[in-house]
Design a protein around this motif. Structure first.
Motif, PDB file in Angstrom:
ATOM      1  N   MET A  64       0.826  -1.206   0.000  1.00  0.00           N
ATOM      2  CA  MET A  64       0.000   0.000   0.000  1.00  0.00           C
ATOM      3  C   MET A  64       0.862   1.258   0.000  1.00  0.00           C
ATOM      4  SD  MET A  64      -3.131   1.005  -0.177  1.00  0.00           S
ATOM      5  CE  MET A  64      -4.341  -0.096   0.550  1.00  0.00           C
ATOM      6  N   ASP A  65       1.990   1.224   0.698  1.00  0.00           N
ATOM      7  CA  ASP A  65       2.895   2.376   0.701  1.00  0.00           C
ATOM      8  C   ASP A  65       3.354   2.700  -0.720  1.00  0.00           C
ATOM      9  OD1 ASP A  65       2.715   2.684   3.432  1.00  0.00           O
ATOM     10  OD2 ASP A  65       4.614   1.669   3.870  1.00  0.00           O
ATOM     11  N   HIS A  66       3.718   1.672  -1.479  1.00  0.00           N
ATOM     12  CA  HIS A  66       4.183   1.892  -2.840  1.00  0.00           C
ATOM     13  C   HIS A  66       3.040   2.322  -3.763  1.00  0.00           C
ATOM     14  CE1 HIS A  66       7.909  -0.064  -1.531  1.00  0.00           C
ATOM     15  NE2 HIS A  66       8.451   0.449  -2.617  1.00  0.00           N
ATOM     16  N   TYR A  67       1.870   1.745  -3.574  1.00  0.00           N
ATOM     17  CA  TYR A  67       0.725   2.154  -4.395  1.00  0.00           C
ATOM     18  C   TYR A  67       0.349   3.605  -4.128  1.00  0.00           C
ATOM     19  CZ  TYR A  67      -0.147  -2.764  -5.627  1.00  0.00           C
ATOM     20  OH  TYR A  67      -0.047  -4.049  -6.105  1.00  0.00           O
ATOM     21  N   MET A  68       0.371   3.989  -2.863  1.00  0.00           N
ATOM     22  CA  MET A  68       0.040   5.375  -2.523  1.00  0.00           C
ATOM     23  C   MET A  68       1.077   6.340  -3.100  1.00  0.00           C
ATOM     24  SD  MET A  68      -2.837   5.612  -0.988  1.00  0.00           S
ATOM     25  CE  MET A  68      -2.701   7.304  -0.425  1.00  0.00           C
ATOM     26  N   TYR A 127      -7.918   0.164  -8.094  1.00  0.00           N
ATOM     27  CA  TYR A 127      -8.381  -1.203  -7.858  1.00  0.00           C
ATOM     28  C   TYR A 127      -7.407  -1.989  -6.984  1.00  0.00           C
ATOM     29  CZ  TYR A 127     -12.257  -0.789 -11.157  1.00  0.00           C
ATOM     30  OH  TYR A 127     -13.432  -0.427 -11.788  1.00  0.00           O
ATOM     31  N   ARG A 128      -6.114  -1.793  -7.215  1.00  0.00           N
ATOM     32  CA  ARG A 128      -5.127  -2.487  -6.380  1.00  0.00           C
ATOM     33  C   ARG A 128      -5.280  -2.068  -4.919  1.00  0.00           C
ATOM     34  NH1 ARG A 128      -2.557  -2.319 -11.412  1.00  0.00           N
ATOM     35  NH2 ARG A 128      -0.871  -3.837 -11.799  1.00  0.00           N
ATOM     36  N   MET A 129      -5.423  -0.768  -4.684  1.00  0.00           N
ATOM     37  CA  MET A 129      -5.550  -0.276  -3.312  1.00  0.00           C
ATOM     38  C   MET A 129      -6.870  -0.715  -2.686  1.00  0.00           C
ATOM     39  SD  MET A 129      -3.694   3.490  -3.478  1.00  0.00           S
ATOM     40  CE  MET A 129      -4.695   4.173  -4.816  1.00  0.00           C
ATOM     41  N   ALA A 130      -7.920  -0.742  -3.494  1.00  0.00           N
ATOM     42  CA  ALA A 130      -9.218  -1.197  -2.984  1.00  0.00           C
ATOM     43  C   ALA A 130      -9.167  -2.674  -2.608  1.00  0.00           C
ATOM     44  CB  ALA A 130     -10.299  -0.960  -4.034  1.00  0.00           C
ATOM     45  N   ASP A 131      -8.511  -3.489  -3.425  1.00  0.00           N
ATOM     46  CA  ASP A 131      -8.430  -4.921  -3.144  1.00  0.00           C
ATOM     47  C   ASP A 131      -7.637  -5.196  -1.879  1.00  0.00           C
ATOM     48  OD1 ASP A 131      -9.972  -5.613  -5.307  1.00  0.00           O
ATOM     49  OD2 ASP A 131      -8.295  -6.076  -6.632  1.00  0.00           O
ATOM     50  N   ILE A 132      -6.536  -4.469  -1.688  1.00  0.00           N
ATOM     51  CA  ILE A 132      -5.766  -4.657  -0.458  1.00  0.00           C
ATOM     52  C   ILE A 132      -6.584  -4.228   0.760  1.00  0.00           C
ATOM     53  CG2 ILE A 132      -3.820  -3.723   0.866  1.00  0.00           C
ATOM     54  CD1 ILE A 132      -2.108  -3.951  -1.563  1.00  0.00           C
ATOM     55  N   SER A 133      -7.311  -3.134   0.627  1.00  0.00           N
ATOM     56  CA  SER A 133      -8.157  -2.677   1.735  1.00  0.00           C
ATOM     57  C   SER A 133      -9.202  -3.735   2.085  1.00  0.00           C
ATOM     58  CB  SER A 133      -8.835  -1.358   1.359  1.00  0.00           C
ATOM     59  OG  SER A 133      -7.876  -0.343   1.115  1.00  0.00           O
TER      60      SER A 133
END
Length: 376
Positions: free
Chosen positions: A159-163, A183-189
């Motif tokens: 998430m740090d890298h996606y943000m 979508y990547r951040m939503a899936d991790i959440s």
């Protein structure tokens, strides 16, 4: 898809010149970073995560050094007294550089203008230069690092890298990748149980869909769809009336349907809004798939579209991957729970008899049995 995306990045860095500028092989050349990060993606897809990470960081280093070098060369060229006299206008600066045979600096400007036009920089050379300095950031590398950490179950680092990539999403070579980031951040959440964050990331995807509008301030088109659902008991009529081509947003509508209906205490009105658009996009895409197979195809009915889809294995594969049948099922469930029992039962019945996916047929049969039992 990934290789094509990276090829586009390479095309961005390679300098394409106007006829007024000619470059020799020794001058501006393709940034080798895209080749290295391409290798990193290949390693990732093979499951070689350590190698992928190493190549990704190598690509980041190459990219930074190349962009910094371009920025330094451009800065030196546009800081000369002869160029400063021209003023801020990008075109005038470029023409003066060509006149002075400062080909490399002019070609760097051309490179940038192939990605962002003059209006993006308000036609000012200093704005263009500032953007080039900022371009040393490499959101594509941050996305891949996020993918690697996610594959290893290191969700905080992912998430740090996606943000970090999201904060620089305006620098993405392929702008549409910002939706992939959401979508990547939503899936991790979702995986980590932070459903509120999942909702916010999914809503970011929908901010660019005018048919959705905003939560609590829906578009007139969406409100019209919901009014139709209030005024008719015929699901066939609904599916014949509306189409919406926004395949990028489909997953957001589907995931939000589940969030509002299942995980958020059955917020039925919110759930209906997103489920309606998920169903409309799904039927639209099925229509388009069939039209690609048969140019004479015309929509006749919801059940006919399902039946026609069954003739093509590749359509069925895509329909399963994109969860079209799930869109239709949860749409009917939400309608039923809102008290629209007749239209809901009709939609589920159509799926029972016409859905080409046997597992979804079984699910629809169970739902129809429950609906009919409860409404007796």
């Amino acid at each position: 898809m990934k290789t094509n995306r990276l090829f586009l990045f390479g095309s961005f860095i390679f300098v394409f010149l106007n006829v007024s500028v000619f470059l020799t092989a020794e001058e501006i050349q393709a940034n080798p970073a895209w080749q290295t990060i391409d290798q990193a993606y290949i390693a990732f897809e093979r499951g070689e995560l350590g190698l992928s990470f190493s190549l990704c960081e190598k690509a980041r280093k190459i990219h930074i050094e190349t962009m910094q070098d371009y920025a330094k060369k451009l800065s030196s060229a546009i800081s000369s007294p002869a160029i400063l006299k021209v003023g801020e206008d990008i075109n005038l600066v470029r023409l003066k550089l060509v006149e002075r045979k400062e080909v490399e600096a002019a070609s760097i400007i051309d490179m940038v203008l192939r990605v962002r036009d003059e209006s993006f920089f308000n036609k000012k050379i200093q704005n263009l230069y500032s953007w080039l300095v900022k371009r040393a950031s490499y959101p594509e590398a941050d996305m891949l690092c996020g993918d690697i950490y996610s594959a290893e179950g290191e969700y905080v680092l992912a998430m740090d890298h996606y943000m970090k990539a999201w904060q620089q999403n305006d620098l993405l070579t392929v702008p549409g990748e910002r939706f992939s980031l959401c979508y990547r951040m939503a899936d991790i959440s979702r995986i980590t149980g932070d459903y509120g964050a999942q909702e916010q990331f999914l809503l970011l995807v929908l901010t660019e869909d005018p048919v959705f509008g905003k939560p609590g301030k829906e578009s007139s088109t969406l409100l019209g769809m919901k009014r139709t659902l209030e005024s008719t008991t015929d699901g066939e009529k609904f599916y014949s009336l509306y189409r919406h081509r926004n395949s990028v947003a489909l997953k957001a509508y589907q995931d939000l349907s589940v969030y509002y209906y299942v995980r958020s205490g059955k917020r039925l009105d919110s759930a209906l809004s997103v489920a309606t658009l998920a169903a409309v996009i799904s039927i639209t895409m099925l229509d388009d798939f069939l039209l690609q197979k048969n140019i004479d195809y015309e929509y006749a009915s919801f059940t006919d579209t399902l039946t026609q889809s069954a003739k093509f294995p590749d359509i069925l594969e895509e329909a399963s991957r994109l969860k079209f049948w799930d869109s239709f099922i949860i749409f009917a469930e939400i309608l039923y729970d809102q008290g629209k029992t007749t239209i809901a039962e009709g939609m589920i019945s159509d799926l029972v008899y016409s859905c080409p996916d046997s597992s979804k047929t079984v699910k629809a049969q169970g739902l129809l049995k429950r609906m009919m039992t409860e409404t007796r």
